[in-house]
Motif scaffolding. Structure first.
Motif, PDB file in Angstrom:
ATOM      1  N   LYS A  37      -8.201 -12.718  10.374  1.00  0.00           N
ATOM      2  CA  LYS A  37      -8.918 -12.354  11.577  1.00  0.00           C
ATOM      3  C   LYS A  37      -8.667 -13.302  12.454  1.00  0.00           C
ATOM      4  CE  LYS A  37     -10.473  -8.161   9.850  1.00  0.00           C
ATOM      5  NZ  LYS A  37      -9.720  -8.346   8.477  1.00  0.00           N
ATOM      6  N   LEU A  38      -8.488 -13.156  13.911  1.00  0.00           N
ATOM      7  CA  LEU A  38      -8.583 -13.916  14.799  1.00  0.00           C
ATOM      8  C   LEU A  38      -9.309 -13.371  16.095  1.00  0.00           C
ATOM      9  CD1 LEU A  38      -4.960 -15.634  15.039  1.00  0.00           C
ATOM     10  CD2 LEU A  38      -7.082 -16.480  14.469  1.00  0.00           C
ATOM     11  N   LYS A  39     -10.007 -14.277  16.825  1.00  0.00           N
ATOM     12  CA  LYS A  39     -10.751 -13.751  17.967  1.00  0.00           C
ATOM     13  C   LYS A  39     -10.083 -14.409  19.064  1.00  0.00           C
ATOM     14  CE  LYS A  39     -15.432 -13.616  15.674  1.00  0.00           C
ATOM     15  NZ  LYS A  39     -16.774 -14.030  15.766  1.00  0.00           N
TER      16      LYS A  39
ATOM     17  N   ASN B  74      -7.707 -26.240  12.047  1.00  0.00           N
ATOM     18  CA  ASN B  74      -8.772 -24.989  11.686  1.00  0.00           C
ATOM     19  C   ASN B  74      -8.836 -24.594  10.516  1.00  0.00           C
ATOM     20  OD1 ASN B  74      -9.449 -23.267  14.581  1.00  0.00           O
ATOM     21  ND2 ASN B  74      -7.605 -24.374  14.853  1.00  0.00           N
TER      22      ASN B  74
ATOM     23  N   GLN C 235      -9.519 -18.160  19.553  1.00  0.00           N
ATOM     24  CA  GLN C 235      -8.815 -18.718  18.497  1.00  0.00           C
ATOM     25  C   GLN C 235      -7.361 -18.414  18.630  1.00  0.00           C
ATOM     26  OE1 GLN C 235     -10.928 -16.539  15.236  1.00  0.00           O
ATOM     27  NE2 GLN C 235     -12.223 -18.038  15.156  1.00  0.00           N
TER      28      GLN C 235
ATOM     29  N   ASP D 288     -11.229 -24.896   8.314  1.00  0.00           N
ATOM     30  CA  ASP D 288     -12.576 -23.818   7.656  1.00  0.00           C
ATOM     31  C   ASP D 288     -12.224 -22.355   7.977  1.00  0.00           C
ATOM     32  OD1 ASP D 288     -13.987 -26.313   7.407  1.00  0.00           O
ATOM     33  OD2 ASP D 288     -15.000 -26.195   9.203  1.00  0.00           O
ATOM     34  N   LEU D 289     -11.750 -22.152   9.000  1.00  0.00           N
ATOM     35  CA  LEU D 289     -11.334 -20.710   9.275  1.00  0.00           C
ATOM     36  C   LEU D 289     -10.222 -20.257   8.327  1.00  0.00           C
ATOM     37  CD1 LEU D 289     -11.313 -18.026  11.012  1.00  0.00           C
ATOM     38  CD2 LEU D 289      -9.272 -19.082  12.585  1.00  0.00           C
ATOM     39  N   ILE D 290      -9.433 -21.106   8.086  1.00  0.00           N
ATOM     40  CA  ILE D 290      -8.210 -20.519   7.153  1.00  0.00           C
ATOM     41  C   ILE D 290      -8.477 -20.500   5.662  1.00  0.00           C
ATOM     42  CG2 ILE D 290      -5.799 -21.400   6.091  1.00  0.00           C
ATOM     43  CD1 ILE D 290      -5.301 -22.674   9.035  1.00  0.00           C
TER      44      ILE D 290
ATOM     45  N   LYS E 196     -11.410 -19.491   4.886  1.00  0.00           N
ATOM     46  CA  LYS E 196     -12.084 -18.231   4.703  1.00  0.00           C
ATOM     47  C   LYS E 196     -11.152 -17.071   4.383  1.00  0.00           C
ATOM     48  CE  LYS E 196     -15.792 -19.227   7.918  1.00  0.00           C
ATOM     49  NZ  LYS E 196     -16.515 -18.724   9.343  1.00  0.00           N
ATOM     50  N   TRP E 197      -9.870 -17.001   4.880  1.00  0.00           N
ATOM     51  CA  TRP E 197      -8.705 -16.049   4.655  1.00  0.00           C
ATOM     52  C   TRP E 197      -8.300 -16.350   3.188  1.00  0.00           C
ATOM     53  CZ3 TRP E 197      -5.425 -17.725   9.274  1.00  0.00           C
ATOM     54  CH2 TRP E 197      -6.145 -17.451  10.470  1.00  0.00           C
TER      55      TRP E 197
END
Length: 296
Positions: free
Chosen positions: A256-258, A287, A261, A289-291, A293-294
């Motif tokens: 998911k991306l906002k 990024n 991002q 931390d975001l990755i 989560k995926w």
């Protein structure tokens, strides 16, 4: 032949067999697991659009860090969906719904795995003109200003969902205009050249796109809602991909991306146009931390 010569021939034969065996063994060791052939290969379709180049290179950077061999295939939307249905392509990362790519969804929904959840939820598509065109604010205004635009809508690659919808826009609004096919890069160049000279231009555009940060453009009102309203972007994979690559399929479904991002990713890639993977790798590094989560 003397016994001595026969003995020498036997010894020579044994040595040759031994050398051949050694060569065979060393060859098998040389084809170790570090070669590309031994890695799981994944092919991802790529279209020459800014967000698509950013996303495909981002996934290439992520997956190659995980030990996969990723090939990006530059192929337009129509052939890309056909290749997915035929099993010649693993992933199509950018399907705009409910409107832009509806025709492809309807055609291939029984042959291709379209993800249920989008990876981006704030897309917008429509005809855009420079903000200095004060008298043109709606698609309905175009026929009254046909001479200014010389009856042309400057388009991009034929077969793209937005180009197909733009043809519908022309019909439903009764526009006396021709949709001119080119490429995304050529369209953006035309827009920038026109705005630098304060000239009229109208083109089908979409957000997210970096051109809005460099040129003052506005979307024309679409009272008939032919382009739809909010568009969402989905991924699609070939039939059987989830079974062949369980982990990757799960990671992509978590993806998911906002706006911020995606914008930062696109800027990183645009700043490295000659080597987009470098820009994607930089974004991936910043990024984690975001990755992560995926990857759960």
């Amino acid at each position: 032949m003397s016994f001595r010569k026969i003995s020498q021939l036997i010894v020579l034969t044994i040595i040759l067999f031994a050398l051949a065996a050694c060569g065979s063994n060393s060859g098998s060791e040389g084809s170790g697991s570090t070669s590309d052939e031994s890695k799981e290969k994944i092919t991802i379709g790529q279209i020459n659009w800014p967000e698509n180049i950013a996303i495909t290179n981002m996934w290439k950077a992520i997956l190659e860090d995980k030990g996969y061999n990723v090939e990006l295939k530059l192929i337009e939307m129509g052939p890309q969906m056909a290749a997915l249905a035929e099993g010649d392509l693993d992933v199509a990362p950018e399907v705009w719904l409910p409107v832009q790519d509806k025709s492809y969804y309807e055609k291939y929904k029984d042959e291709v795995n379209f993800f249920e959840d989008p990876w981006y939820e704030n897309g917008k598509v429509g005809l855009a003109v420079p903000k200095y065109m004060k008298d043109v604010n709606s698609i309905k205004d175009l026929n009254e200003n046909r001479e200014k635009f010389e009856g042309e809508i400057t388009g991009f690659e034929p077969g793209a969902g937005t180009m197909i919808i733009t043809e519908e826009v022309i019909k439903k609004y009764g526009l006396d205009y021709e949709l001119v096919e080119s490429s995304e890069a050529a369209m953006i160049t035309s827009i920038k050249n026109a705005t630098e000279n304060k000239e009229p231009i109208v083109a089908p555009l979409w957000k997210p796109h970096w051109v809005f940060s460099e040129v003052d453009l506005k979307f024309l009102d679409d009272p008939k809602k032919v382009y739809g309203e909010v568009e969402k972007i989905y991924m699609a994979t070939r039939d059987g991909f989830a079974e062949d690559h369980k982990k990757v399929s799960k990671w992509m479904k978590n993806f998911k991306l906002k706006d911020k991002q995606l914008g930062e990713l696109m800027v990183n890639v645009k700043n490295n146009e000659d080597n987009p993977i470098k820009g994607a790798q930089k974004w991936v590094k910043n990024n984690q931390d975001l990755i992560e989560k995926w990857m759960k």
